[in-house]
Write a protein that holds these residues in place. Sequence first.
Motif, PDB file in Angstrom:
ATOM      1  N   VAL A   1       1.029  -1.091   0.025  1.00  0.00           N
ATOM      2  CA  VAL A   1       0.030  -0.059  -0.110  1.00  0.00           C
ATOM      3  C   VAL A   1       0.911   1.161  -0.033  1.00  0.00           C
ATOM      4  N   ASP A   2       0.667   2.086  -0.819  1.00  0.00           N
ATOM      5  CA  ASP A   2       1.642   3.109  -1.057  1.00  0.00           C
ATOM      6  C   ASP A   2       1.003   4.814  -0.881  1.00  0.00           C
ATOM      7  N   ASP A   3       1.088   5.391   0.189  1.00  0.00           N
ATOM      8  CA  ASP A   3       0.675   6.515   0.635  1.00  0.00           C
ATOM      9  C   ASP A   3      -0.681   6.765   0.167  1.00  0.00           C
ATOM     10  N   LEU A   4      -1.650   5.872   0.669  1.00  0.00           N
ATOM     11  CA  LEU A   4      -2.996   5.738   0.408  1.00  0.00           C
ATOM     12  C   LEU A   4      -3.706   6.666   1.347  1.00  0.00           C
ATOM     13  N   SER A   5      -4.656   7.497   0.901  1.00  0.00           N
ATOM     14  CA  SER A   5      -5.536   8.307   1.694  1.00  0.00           C
ATOM     15  C   SER A   5      -6.980   8.026   1.008  1.00  0.00           C
ATOM     16  N   LEU A   6      -7.850   7.988   2.204  1.00  0.00           N
ATOM     17  CA  LEU A   6      -9.392   7.525   1.976  1.00  0.00           C
ATOM     18  C   LEU A   6     -10.049   8.118   3.062  1.00  0.00           C
ATOM     19  N   THR A   7     -11.379   8.597   2.732  1.00  0.00           N
ATOM     20  CA  THR A   7     -12.428   8.930   3.902  1.00  0.00           C
ATOM     21  C   THR A   7     -13.428   8.286   3.724  1.00  0.00           C
ATOM     22  N   ILE A   8     -13.731   7.493   4.456  1.00  0.00           N
ATOM     23  CA  ILE A   8     -15.155   6.509   4.505  1.00  0.00           C
ATOM     24  C   ILE A   8     -16.220   7.177   5.521  1.00  0.00           C
TER      25      ILE A   8
END
Length: 395
Positions: free
Chosen positions: A44-51
């Motif tokens: 996983v590479d510098d992943l940003s996610l808002t759920i």
Amino acid sequence: MSTGTATDAESAPTISSGSSEGEDQRGGVVLSGITKLYGDQAAVDDLSLTIQPGEFISLLGPSGCGKTTTLRMIAGFEQPDAGDIRISGRPVRGIPPYRRDVNTVFQAYALFPHLSVAENVAYGLQQRRTPKSEVRDRVTQALDLVQMRRFGDRKPTQLSGGQQQRIALARALVNRPAVLLLDEPLGALDRQLREEMQLEVKLLQSRLGITFVFVTHDQGEALSMSDRIAIMRAGRIEQLADADTVYARPASAYVAAFVGQQNFFRGAVAEAGAAITSPHALVRAAAPVLTTTNLGEAAVRPEYIRIDKDDPSAPPGEANTTRGDLIGISHLGDTMQYLVRLGDDQSLIVRRPTPDAPVLEVGDAVVCSWAAHHVLLFPADDAAQEGGYVPPPTL
């Protein structure tokens, strides 16, 4: 089991959160620049996610794209090497799984074969030393949610695959998690049962309002169940959008190839970025979108292509027309599928609704055409092949 259980699911009791603190954030998940390394490789590479709280989101992609590693970091089974994770507004990096307000359902349901269905569902509550009277009530409530109360005394080996999947859901829900994580839980089911369970899981999530994070490599599951889909590629999110947007307006050739099926034409960019000149057709879009002056990819879905028997006396086709030989016909129920050889290096898949499908035979010379507004254009970067596209065989 049939889809008729949808009514039962809608009338099932609600499992309350059991908590009043931070209700506006409960179930929200925020991943900020998370990275997970195995050796010198970034899974996983510098992943940003808002759920958002109460959202049903799917992480979709091929094996090795990082979707399961991302889920395991949310669950706490893996720790990120960089970045932060917040669940219900609280940082959880370094916090073990059993102290996070999440539960996980795996493809292998991991039910205890020596315990009854009710005992399996009660197991987590008993480990938390929940009072016996409360355990009974919550187990009954959870089994009612999945329409399995009457099977409470059975052993898991006496249940079908779909019933075992329901019990795994009940066991996860009985603890009233803020977030339910599902790691390809339907992968072991046959096609018909899997499709029925897709409907039931979505209805259950809508009924409960719990945040669901669903990992799958099956595009049909993601499209039919999700509020939003995160298409993953090499540890990053390639596109994050609802099903309509992902299918109709993919952000890249990789997404276009992975979601649904596409016919790709590669060639030089022409007409100021509005077309691709391939060996087999001039493929023109409705408007110029390409800024590169080199190679590009044009994509057309099989259902958007018209096919007819060719008239040798007809003039050469213009843009969005190609000719070839029909080398295969498949009956898919509501659609007919045609495989057309354009040359030694490319074939074309065409699908037409069965009632309107032309009567053709293998060996016929055919002409295929499509509208410009059904053409998608992308820079050529071999992403179609990476996304899972395999050109039809040339027989």
